[in-house]
Design a protein around this motif. Structure first.
Motif, mmCIF file in Angstrom:
data_model
loop_
_atom_site.group_PDB
_atom_site.id
_atom_site.type_symbol
_atom_site.label_atom_id
_atom_site.label_comp_id
_atom_site.label_asym_id
_atom_site.label_seq_id
_atom_site.Cartn_x
_atom_site.Cartn_y
_atom_site.Cartn_z
ATOM 1 N N PRO A 262 48.081 46.279 39.053
ATOM 2 C CA PRO A 262 48.989 47.022 39.921
ATOM 3 C C PRO A 262 49.385 46.179 41.131
ATOM 4 O O PRO A 262 48.726 45.209 41.470
ATOM 5 C CB PRO A 262 48.173 48.240 40.355
ATOM 6 C CG PRO A 262 46.755 47.847 40.162
ATOM 7 C CD PRO A 262 46.723 46.820 39.084
ATOM 8 N N THR A 263 50.465 46.576 41.783
ATOM 9 C CA THR A 263 50.916 45.826 42.960
ATOM 10 C C THR A 263 49.884 45.895 44.078
ATOM 11 O O THR A 263 49.169 46.898 44.219
ATOM 12 C CB THR A 263 52.249 46.403 43.474
ATOM 13 O OG1 THR A 263 52.656 45.639 44.613
ATOM 14 C CG2 THR A 263 52.147 47.858 43.896
ATOM 15 N N LEU B 296 46.874 50.324 52.882
ATOM 16 C CA LEU B 296 47.182 51.708 53.273
ATOM 17 C C LEU B 296 46.973 52.717 52.149
ATOM 18 O O LEU B 296 47.234 53.909 52.349
ATOM 19 C CB LEU B 296 48.652 51.793 53.730
ATOM 20 C CG LEU B 296 49.089 50.790 54.803
ATOM 21 C CD1 LEU B 296 50.581 50.905 55.067
ATOM 22 C CD2 LEU B 296 48.300 51.038 56.093
ATOM 23 N N THR B 297 46.541 52.258 50.967
ATOM 24 C CA THR B 297 46.631 53.154 49.807
ATOM 25 C C THR B 297 45.287 53.462 49.143
ATOM 26 O O THR B 297 45.225 53.700 47.945
ATOM 27 C CB THR B 297 47.622 52.597 48.763
ATOM 28 O OG1 THR B 297 47.192 51.294 48.367
ATOM 29 C CG2 THR B 297 49.032 52.517 49.314
ATOM 30 N N ALA B 298 44.214 53.471 49.941
ATOM 31 C CA ALA B 298 42.922 53.931 49.403
ATOM 32 C C ALA B 298 43.062 55.410 49.016
ATOM 33 O O ALA B 298 43.892 56.123 49.606
ATOM 34 C CB ALA B 298 41.838 53.760 50.463
ATOM 35 N N PRO B 299 42.300 55.928 48.096
ATOM 36 C CA PRO B 299 41.259 55.240 47.344
ATOM 37 C C PRO B 299 41.851 54.382 46.226
ATOM 38 O O PRO B 299 42.974 54.601 45.796
ATOM 39 C CB PRO B 299 40.427 56.399 46.780
ATOM 40 C CG PRO B 299 41.410 57.511 46.607
ATOM 41 C CD PRO B 299 42.386 57.361 47.737
ATOM 42 N N TYR B 300 41.066 53.398 45.756
ATOM 43 C CA TYR B 300 41.555 52.381 44.835
ATOM 44 C C TYR B 300 41.123 52.613 43.380
ATOM 45 O O TYR B 300 40.186 53.334 43.105
ATOM 46 C CB TYR B 300 41.059 50.998 45.299
ATOM 47 C CG TYR B 300 41.547 50.703 46.707
ATOM 48 C CD1 TYR B 300 42.904 50.577 46.984
ATOM 49 C CD2 TYR B 300 40.649 50.613 47.762
ATOM 50 C CE1 TYR B 300 43.364 50.345 48.272
ATOM 51 C CE2 TYR B 300 41.097 50.372 49.058
ATOM 52 C CZ TYR B 300 42.456 50.243 49.302
ATOM 53 O OH TYR B 300 42.904 50.020 50.577
ATOM 54 N N THR C 33 37.074 51.459 49.752
ATOM 55 C CA THR C 33 37.414 50.276 50.564
ATOM 56 C C THR C 33 37.736 49.081 49.672
ATOM 57 O O THR C 33 37.300 49.004 48.501
ATOM 58 C CB THR C 33 36.234 49.868 51.472
ATOM 59 O OG1 THR C 33 35.151 49.442 50.638
ATOM 60 C CG2 THR C 33 35.776 51.011 52.353
ATOM 61 N N LEU C 34 38.497 48.123 50.243
ATOM 62 C CA LEU C 34 38.815 46.890 49.514
ATOM 63 C C LEU C 34 37.540 46.094 49.261
ATOM 64 O O LEU C 34 37.409 45.426 48.235
ATOM 65 C CB LEU C 34 39.829 46.064 50.313
ATOM 66 C CG LEU C 34 41.226 46.703 50.375
ATOM 67 C CD1 LEU C 34 42.110 45.965 51.365
ATOM 68 C CD2 LEU C 34 41.870 46.744 48.988
ATOM 69 N N GLU C 35 36.598 46.171 50.161
ATOM 70 C CA GLU C 35 35.325 45.472 49.960
ATOM 71 C C GLU C 35 34.629 45.990 48.693
ATOM 72 O O GLU C 35 34.069 45.204 47.916
ATOM 73 C CB GLU C 35 34.434 45.667 51.179
ATOM 74 C CG GLU C 35 33.099 44.977 51.006
ATOM 75 C CD GLU C 35 32.535 44.447 52.307
ATOM 76 O OE1 GLU C 35 32.801 45.060 53.345
ATOM 77 O OE2 GLU C 35 31.812 43.433 52.254
ATOM 78 N N GLN C 36 34.679 47.292 48.470
ATOM 79 C CA GLN C 36 34.058 47.845 47.251
ATOM 80 C C GLN C 36 34.767 47.337 45.994
ATOM 81 O O GLN C 36 34.128 47.069 44.980
ATOM 82 C CB GLN C 36 34.094 49.370 47.291
ATOM 83 C CG GLN C 36 33.125 49.967 48.293
ATOM 84 C CD GLN C 36 33.341 51.465 48.516
ATOM 85 O OE1 GLN C 36 34.361 52.024 48.129
ATOM 86 N NE2 GLN C 36 32.377 52.101 49.159
ATOM 87 N N VAL C 37 36.113 47.181 46.081
ATOM 88 C CA VAL C 37 36.852 46.643 44.922
ATOM 89 C C VAL C 37 36.378 45.222 44.628
ATOM 90 O O VAL C 37 36.090 44.859 43.481
ATOM 91 C CB VAL C 37 38.374 46.656 45.179
ATOM 92 C CG1 VAL C 37 39.113 45.984 44.023
ATOM 93 C CG2 VAL C 37 38.892 48.077 45.379
ATOM 94 N N LEU C 38 36.243 44.406 45.691
ATOM 95 C CA LEU C 38 35.831 43.019 45.492
ATOM 96 C C LEU C 38 34.397 42.941 44.983
ATOM 97 O O LEU C 38 34.076 42.100 44.136
ATOM 98 C CB LEU C 38 35.990 42.236 46.803
ATOM 99 C CG LEU C 38 37.445 42.080 47.273
ATOM 100 C CD1 LEU C 38 37.497 41.336 48.597
ATOM 101 C CD2 LEU C 38 38.304 41.388 46.231
#
Ligand code: HEM
Length: 79
Positions: free
Chosen positions: A2-3, A9-13, A21-26
């Motif tokens: 996805p883009t 600005l678009t959590a949740p992921y 959070t982006l940290e959780q994605v990483l």
């Protein structure tokens, strides 16, 4: 994939909103996914330092387009 535009600005992921959070994605990428059925064998764990994570998050934040999100032409018409 996805883009990543305005990803800050678009959590949740993810498709099911599993990460806040982006940290959780990483952390999820670094851990090699979560072993679902039919997962590609090339999805494997890899090391990401705290610095790597902060650098990737800083990069993703450069993709925030404030001129787009603050443009009145795209605001809620019912407000
Ligand atoms: C530095 C590399 C990468 C970063 C920073 C990154 C970041 C992200 C983020 C933040 C999301 C969540 C998007 C959202 O919820 O709107 C995401 C989802 C996703 N990414 Fe990546 N990604 C990377 C590499 C990749 C690669 C190499 C692939 C494929 C080979 C990939 C495939 C996907 C897919 C399929 C999703 C959607 C998963 C779902 O909805 O459950 N990503 N990525």
């Amino acid at each position: 994939m996805p883009t990543l535009r305005n990803i800050e600005l678009t959590a949740p992921y993810m498709h099911d909103g599993r990460f806040q959070t982006l940290e959780q994605v990483l952390d999820h990428y670094s851990a090699g996914g979560h072993g679902v059925e039919n997962e590609d064998v090339n999805i494997r764990p890899f090391p990401l330092t705290e610095q790597d994570k902060q650098d990737l998050i800083a990069f993703m934040k450069t993709l925030t387009d404030t001129s787009f999100v603050n443009n009145p032409a795209f605001s809620d018409p019912f407000q």
